[in-house]
Scaffold this active site. Structure first.
Site, PDB file in Angstrom:
ATOM      1  N   HIS A 119       0.874  -1.183   0.000  1.00  0.00           N
ATOM      2  CA  HIS A 119       0.000   0.000   0.000  1.00  0.00           C
ATOM      3  C   HIS A 119       0.904   1.224   0.000  1.00  0.00           C
ATOM      4  O   HIS A 119       1.883   1.272   0.742  1.00  0.00           O
ATOM      5  CB  HIS A 119      -0.905  -0.019   1.235  1.00  0.00           C
ATOM      6  N   ARG A 150      -2.111   0.759  -7.263  1.00  0.00           N
ATOM      7  CA  ARG A 150      -1.311   0.821  -6.040  1.00  0.00           C
ATOM      8  C   ARG A 150       0.172   0.563  -6.243  1.00  0.00           C
ATOM      9  O   ARG A 150       1.007   1.188  -5.600  1.00  0.00           O
ATOM     10  CB  ARG A 150      -1.826  -0.230  -5.053  1.00  0.00           C
ATOM     11  N   ARG A 199      -4.227  -6.877  -6.397  1.00  0.00           N
ATOM     12  CA  ARG A 199      -5.652  -6.790  -6.056  1.00  0.00           C
ATOM     13  C   ARG A 199      -6.197  -5.379  -6.255  1.00  0.00           C
ATOM     14  O   ARG A 199      -5.554  -4.392  -5.880  1.00  0.00           O
ATOM     15  CB  ARG A 199      -5.865  -7.207  -4.599  1.00  0.00           C
TER      16      ARG A 199
END
Ligand code: SIN
Length: 496
Positions: free
Chosen positions: A244, A291, A384
């Site tokens: 992240h 991300r 993801r």
């Protein structure tokens, strides 16, 4: 049939059940959804924390993605999921997940989850990285995971078929004739508990806590993955770890508070040490680029110029209701995000890889199942999409629970063996291992250093299970020569 014998391995109590329970290990949303859906089969839910806290689900800020807007569609959600996953996804699973997402929201509402609404009373839809439209529902603003978990926990605690067992760390699986049929777990006093099972479900979460910086809780240490691997279960895509871009940059800390991407969705911008916009000109989606792209930029800028900041000062009025978790975390560290920039760092956030499972959660070992982050059914591909993880935990957990309720126990009758997770690394070694993984298998990887540190790790005198898991990760990363999704290999000559 012996259902339980506890206390130093000796049989203390013998209880007869018409059917040994389904043992679910893990009290996050995937474990709870599995347990609830397995009714009326008896379920024993094991959790490391006495009170069921400590799962990554409880920290999830991002919410749940679902095509609920009339201008949106499951197809558009599917496309965004595939783009984020670098088309490494299992397409059938993605289609299923995105088609089922609106129903998952309705099911959660039926379980008592109250989602945030706008002034007109409609569900409020937010936007995060990689989504072309606003399609993320939140509950309690950025406290979505905690709200979901509270509702599911309340349901599980009054469900007659579920027996809760907190304070137990599962460290071995029992196999008979190659079929998993039980679990050994250790309690806080070091006593062993053996629980026979008609099926064992690993819902133990990810591996973020094996990295020096993570947004995960300390319990996300890969223990379920290690357990499944000890039993011989096949793994898949271990190299794909999502970082992240924005965890709170608290020096010296290991598990860092997340600074949700929804802030950037609401207008916050990343800035470098000189105050310049960090993502300008780098990607058409700017601050909401995928991300991995943002995480690498933040990683690089921190290395080059020192600190990176998230400027959220343009967000006005809705802090207490929309971002209570971020606000509290920042204030705790002396930063008022309404007026001051937030120092941020990338952090290990989500493991796309894990125990290879089919759509129903079956691993390659009979009797052993997996759901949530520990499992890999291919739905997330190589990276993801934001807010697809609670969704996966809920939907795949419910699907698995329903399958188990309809599946007769497959336990064999022959010789038994224990598949043991193995010894735990000493604290100092674990800390070295976290630094090693962060530097070697973090947002930017290099083939030479992957090779170098894999050899170094293999030569470590203390071979705890965490070190073996790290070896498998480095090995998987070495096998994938090209960059894909979250797995980024820098060219040897590149200065990154
Ligand atoms: C976030 O809130 O930024 C994280 C959401 C997610 O991991 O899906």
């Amino acid at each position: 049939r012996v259902a339980t014998h506890a206390g130093g391995g000796s049989a203390r109590k013998r209880v007869k059940h018409p059917r040994a329970p389904i043992v679910v290990i893990g009290g996050g949303v995937a474990g709870l959804a599995t347990a609830l859906a397995a009714a009326p089969s008896p379920v024993r839910l094991l959790c490391r924390a006495i009170d069921g806290t400590g799962s990554a689900s409880a920290l999830a800020q991002g919410g749940i993605a679902a095509a609920l807007d009339p201008g949106d569609s499951p197809l558009a959600h599917t496309e965004d999921t595939l783009v984020a996953g670098a088309h490494h996804n299992n397409v059938a699973m993605v289609r299923w997940l995105c088609a089922q997402a609106p129903e998952a929201i309705a099911w959660l509402q039926a379980q008592g989850v109250v989602f945030d609404r706008d002034a007109g009373g409609a569900l409020k839809l937010g936007r995060e990285g990689g989504h072309r439209v606003a399609r993320i529902v939140h509950a309690g603003g950025d406290a979505s995971g905690a709200v979901l978990l509270r509702a599911l926990l309340a349901k599980a605690q009054c469900a007659a078929h579920i027996q809760w067992r907190g304070g137990l760390d599962a460290d071995a699986l029992l196999l008979r004739d190659g079929v998993v049929c039980g679990v050994r777990a250790i309690d806080g006093q070091g006593r062993q508990h053996v629980i026979e099972a008609s099926a064992v479900v690993l819902a133990t979460g990810g591996i973020g806590a094996l990295f020096a910086c993570t947004s995960n809780p300390p319990g996300a240490d890969g223990s379920g993955l290690a357990l499944g691997m000890a039993a011989g279960a096949r793994t898949r895509d271990l190299e794909f770890v999502q970082f992240h871009p924005t965890a709170l940059d608290v020096s010296g800390a290991h598990c860092l508070p997340l600074i949700t991407e929804a802030l950037r969705g609401a207008g916050a911008h990343l800035r470098d040490a000189g105050g310049r916009l960090l993502m300008e000109g780098l990607h058409p989606l700017g601050d909401l680029a995928p991300r991995d792209v943002v995480a690498r930029r933040v990683w690089q800028a921190r290395r080059d110029d020192g600190r990176v900041w998230l400027d959220a000062s343009a967000i006005t009025g809705e802090w207490e209701s929309a971002f209570p978790t971020v606000l509290a975390a920042c204030l705790k560290h002396g930063i008022d995000p309404r007026h001051q920039p937030i120092p941020v760092t990338p952090a290990a956030h989500f493991h796309m890889g894990g125990l290879a499972v089919d759509g129903d959660g079956r691993t390659s070992v009979p009797g052993l199942y997996a759901a949530g982050e520990v499992a890999c059914n291919g739905v997330h591909g190589a990276n993801r999409l934001a807010s697809n993880s609670l969704l996966e935990g809920i939907l795949c957990g419910r699907r698995l629970g329903a399958v188990l309720a309809a599946t007769p126990a497959a336990a064999g009758r022959g010789e038994h063996r224990w598949a043991e997770r193995g010894s735990v690394l000493a604290v100092d070694d674990l800390s070295r291992l976290r630094d090693l993984l962060w530097q070697t298998a973090g947002p930017v990887r290099r083939t030479e250093s992957l090779r170098h540190y894999l050899l170094q790790l293999m030569a470590w005198p203390a071979q705890g299970w965490q070190a073996r898991l790290a070896q498998s990760l480095l090995d998987a990363a070495l096998q994938r020569h090209e960059s894909l999704g979250a797995h980024y290999i820098a060219a040897p000559e590149m200065d990154v």
